[in-house]
Every structure is written in C-alpha cells, then in structure tokens.
Design an enzyme around this catalytic site. Structure first.
Site: not given
Ligand code: NDP
Ligand code: BG6
Length: 508
Positions: A47, A246, A188, A241, A183-184
C-alpha cells in the site's frame, strides 16, 4: 541447470520485512547464477506509495545488508534491481486488481512473457483469502495462456478449520498443481540431504527402524527472541509457528518409507503417510506429553534481556508459548513403540537445528564404561549451523585393560569449501519458476499436520490449569521438558553451535 520460461513474478507484500530480508536476496542469488529466465520482470506490491525508483533503491540497500554475497559489485546489484517495478495497491479493494491486470498486460508485451505469472503472497496472512479471491475474480489466476502459480507464505491457517477454509478458497480458483505452500525448511540443503543420507546409503536403512532405534529427538532452537514480530507471534506461538510446519516436516522426512521416485507426489505421499500414522495425543494426555514455556527476563553476560511479555506487540498477560516440547509415537510397522521427541523455542542458549537418532545399546554390555553409564550410538544430522553429520561410537582407549571411550566421526559441509550452500528461499523460488512442487507442502499434508495438533490446541484453550512454565532467557527451556524423556537418567541432548562440541552451553 534448466532455465525457467519467461515470466513475471508478482510479490504482494513487497514493502515488508520478508521481501527485503529473504526474497529479494534469494532472487538476486538466482540471477547471479544465471538461473533466472531470459526475460522476466519482478513486480512488488504494497500500500505504501513509493515509486519504482524508490523501490529499487530500497531493494538495493536490502541486498547490500542481507545478501550472503558480501563482496558483490554494486553494478551487479544495480543491473538486477533495474528489472524491479512497484505498484501501490490495496489488496482488499477489488478494483485495484484491474490496475494490476492492466500493468501485467503491459509488461507481458514489453518483456515477451507469454502469460506466465507467479503470485507470491507475502502479506499478513489475514489477507491471503481476499487476494486469492480477487485474483480469481479479476481473471488473473486462470491458465488460458501461459501458467499461473500462487505461492502462499506461512502460516497456512491457524488451525485445522482455517487451513481447510484457505485450501477451499484456493482450490476454487486454481488447481493443486498451481498452488505452492512455503515451508522454507524444505528448501534447506541439509533437510533435503536427509533423503540422500537415508536412501543413497545402504548402511543406514537396515538399521532405521524400531529394532535398532531407541528414540528420535529433533531440536530447533533459536537464541533470538521475537524481535520485531511480537504482534504476529503473540497470536501464533511456537506450536503454530514452528511445529505445525518445520518440525513436522523434519519428522516426516526422518520417518518416511523410501519413495518410489523423486516425483513431487511420490515424496509427499510418503510424508503424508507418516502424518496419518501419528498417534493422536488425547486432550487429557496433553499435560504429560506436551510441555510449553515462555521466556522470562534474565541477565546474559551482564546484559539485561527482556522477558517475552515485555516485548513490543506482546500482551503483558500473554500465555503464548515461546517454547514447546512434545513426545509422541508413530503407529506403523517401522516405528511402533519408538518415542519421538521434538522441541523448539526462542531465547534458548544458541541457534541450532538437528535430528538425533539414538540407537539402542548392545544387548550384552561387555565393556561397561568406567563411568557406569552405558553409551549408545548416536547419529546426529545437523541442519544448521555447522551443517553436517556426526556419528558417535565407542572405541578402546589405548593402554592396558578395556577402557572404552565415546568418540565422534564427523562430516561438515564447510569442508567442501568449493561448494556454496544455497539459501532455502533461493532453491524454493527457482523450483517454483520451473513448476516443481516437491519441496512445497501439499494440501493434505498441511491439513493432517493441523489435525495432529488440534487436541493440543484444544487442551490449551479449554484448560487454563495447564501450566505455561517460565524459563529464563538463555536457558534450555523448562526443566520439566526432561521429564518427557523415557528412561532412567536420559535427557535431551544439549547441542552447541559447533556440531562436535555438545554439552556446552553456548553464548547467546
Ligand atoms: P510485514 O508486516 O513486514 O509486511 C507486510 C507487507 O504486506 C507489507 O509490504 C505491507 O505493505 C503489505 N500489506 C499489508 N496490507 C496490505 C494491503 N491491504 N494491501 C497491500 N499490501 C498490504 O510482514 P512480513 O514481511 O514480516 O511477513 C509477510 C508474510 O510472510 C507473513 O505472512 C509472515 O507470516 C510471513 N513470514 C515472514 C517471515 C519474516 O521473517 N518476516 C518469516 C516467515 C514467514 P504496506 O505496509 O506498504 O501496505
Ligand atoms: C519462521 C518462523 O518460519 O522460521 C520464525 O516464523 C523463525 O519465528 C524462523 O524464527 C526460523 O527459521 P530459520 O531458518 O532461521 O531456522
């Protein structure tokens, strides 16, 4: 290596943390290996109102900060970011998908794409169903020309019911072959090596069963706390989580039967059978088979570490678990009666993920060790860090008598200095571009994993008397978790970040 067909990769959530830290760096690595399609475009969506140029600058900085290739030439990064574009839209507004459709059409012609689009859902999970629905309604998911694939980040639902609902929404717009659930851990290298260790070596497989194995232990420990993700984590907890995805996938690959081939479905069918054979934990047995904990404040090397309840975004009365340990059985011919122990937690002493196969002791103890402790062989498969494999066995100490000493035989991936271990996301993104879903979770696997966890979720929700044990940050979690392990004097293995230095308490 095969090159994928020309395509456009659309990342929903491109202004977020995951894109900066993992996705963009992984894509950059794929490109550095010359494995991106000849013609492609990457379109980030969020957004936030930023221009293409601002997005490129942000991603450039992310690569500099997070890429493993630290000494990358700046012009190589700029050449990659030139192909990045950004669209500001709100995924909850259906009309915005028409804007997206128009832009994709324009790119399609410009880059000669042929209609191949991949949509990566990396937004907050509450938006996945909306995005899926809107992709369908705007006609973007139909495969009339080219392929259309959808990648879903974790978490995939928060219980069995929500996972089923999400699967249903996705299946209404796309076939299972088009859906890629991340599932990252499956990406690995060392997790995949489990298959090779088991099925490419003749010596392990005959011993890989209830006749020779006493118990199996899987640990995924992290030394960090919840960092900036307190809000998400507090509604999730370690069970959702880490365990649902995992840890259970590692159980699946450790316990599965040999697949008939390396086809995506051949492997996933065997993992599914393991999940289907997990002995259900009855709600009333949860306190005996599942230990949960939450880290509390502590001093680590003179530094104050915040307790979980005082982390940003976390409720001060939260009962969310940051640690969980589970004992369970797999009801099949190979594993009947062998206990499996899995545990994961945040703010433990070190970051380590490993699988420990504890073999049975010899039937007759000819060389009882002087310590009086019977030793048994262990095979330790180290997923991270110091990736490798360690075999522990007994040897005679040189000299008079028969003094027996436990020694290690170890292999470290780092010894293969000429090889670089690719990141999980790198492998997964390359696979999806080729349409290979072997390392992605299938609908039935995800649902069966949730089904196994359902009684635990219910017991915790219905019975507030089930304790959440506090553990000081920097320790190995609640001591009660040791009571799960069957057998006099047996405990969990306390691994160090270096594969061969076990039993050491490492620094945070
Ligand atoms: P963030 O909160 O950092 O980012 C969320 C993103 O979604 C932003 O780019 C935001 O953009 C966008 N967004 C939110 N609402 C809207 C909307 N209505 N329309 C368009 N874009 C939107 O989250 P993460 O990047 O940390 O996580 C993203 C996903 O990945 C989650 O499901 C999380 O569980 C998963 N994940 C994250 C990990 C991590 O290490 N961060 C690890 C494993 C999984 P803006 O703010 O510009 O609207
Ligand atoms: C993510 C979890 O899927 O895996 C995190 O949401 C966690 O909470 C991460 O830290 C761990 O991944 P890795 O690759 O660092 O073991």
């Amino acid at each position: 290596m095969e090159k994928p067909k020309n395509l456009i990769l659309v990342i929903f959530g491109a202004s977020g943390d995951l894109t900066s830290r993992k996705l963009i760096t992984a894509l950059f690595s794929v490109r550095s290996q010359n494995l991106m399609p000849d013609r492609y475009a990457i379109l980030g969506i969020g957004r936030s109102k930023i221009s293409d140029e601002e997005f490129r600058v942000k991603m450039n900085a992310a690569i500099v900060s997070f890429s493993e290739e630290k000494k990358t030439a700046p012009d190589k990064i700029s050449a990659f970011t030139e192909d990045l574009h950004y669209l500001s839209m709100d995924t909850t507004i259906p009309a915005d998908f028409l804007k997206l459709k128009e832009l994709l059409k324009e790119f399609d012609t410009k880059y000669d794409i042929g209609g191949n689009y991949i949509f990566y859902l990396a937004t907050p999970p509450s938006l996945y169903e909306d995005i899926a629905f809107n992709l369908g309604a705007s006609g973007l998911s139909g495969q009339t020309e080219g392929f259309r694939r959808i990648i879903i980040e974790k978490p995939f639902g928060y219980d069995l019911k929500s996972a089923k609902k999400l699967n249903m929404t996705l299946h209404n717009l796309a076939s299972e072959e088009q859906i890629f659930r991340i599932d990252h851990y499956l990406g690995k290298e060392t997790v995949q090596n489990l298959l090779v260790t088991r099925f490419a070596n003749g010596m392990f497989e005959p011993l890989w069963n209830r006749n020779y194995i006493d118990r199996i232990e899987i640990t995924s420990a992290e030394n960090l706390g919840v960092e900036q993700r307190g809000g998400y984590y507090d509604s999730s907890g370690a069970l959702r989580d880490m365990v649902q995805n995992h840890l259970l996938q590692m159980v699946g690959l450790t316990a599965m039967e040999p697949p008939s081939s390396l086809d995506a479905d051949a492997i996933r069918n065997e993992v599914l059978k393991v999940f289907q054979s997990l002995q259900p934990i009855r709600e009333e047995d949860v306190p005996q088979q599942v230990i949960r904990g939450q880290y509390t404040a502590s001093l680590i090397r003179g530094e104050c570490v915040t307790g979980y309840r005082y982390e940003k975004g976390v409720d001060v009365h939260s009962r969310t678990e940051t640690y969980v340990a589970i004992k369970f059985y797999i009801n099949n011919w190979r594993w009947g009666g062998v206990p499996f122990y899995i545990r994961t937690g945040k703010r433990l002493p070190t970051r380590v993920t490993e699988i420990v196969i504890h073999f049975k002791t010899t039937p007759h103890h000819l060389f009882q060790r002087q310590s009086g402790k019977l030793s048994a062989n262990q095979l330790i498969i180290r997923i991270q860090p110091d990736e490798g494999i360690l075999l522990k066995f007994d040897m005679k100490e040189p000299g008079a008598g028969f003094n027996v000493k436990n020694v290690n035989m170890d292999f470290h991936y780092s010894d293969l200095a000429y090889l670089r271990v690719p990141s999980a996301y790198e492998r997964l993104l390359y696979d999806v571009m080729l349409g290979d879903s072997t390392l992605y979770s299938r609908d039935d696997e995800v649902e069966t994993a949730w089904k196994f966890l359902e009684p635990i979720q219910k017991a915790w929700a219905n019975n507030p008397a089930i304790k959440v044990f506090g553990y000081p940050a920097g320790t190995w979690g609640p001591e009660f978790a040791n009571d799960l392990i069957e057998g006099e004097g047996l405990t969990w293995r306390y691994p160090c970040k270096n594969l061969a230095d076990e039993e050491l308490y490492c620094e945070l």
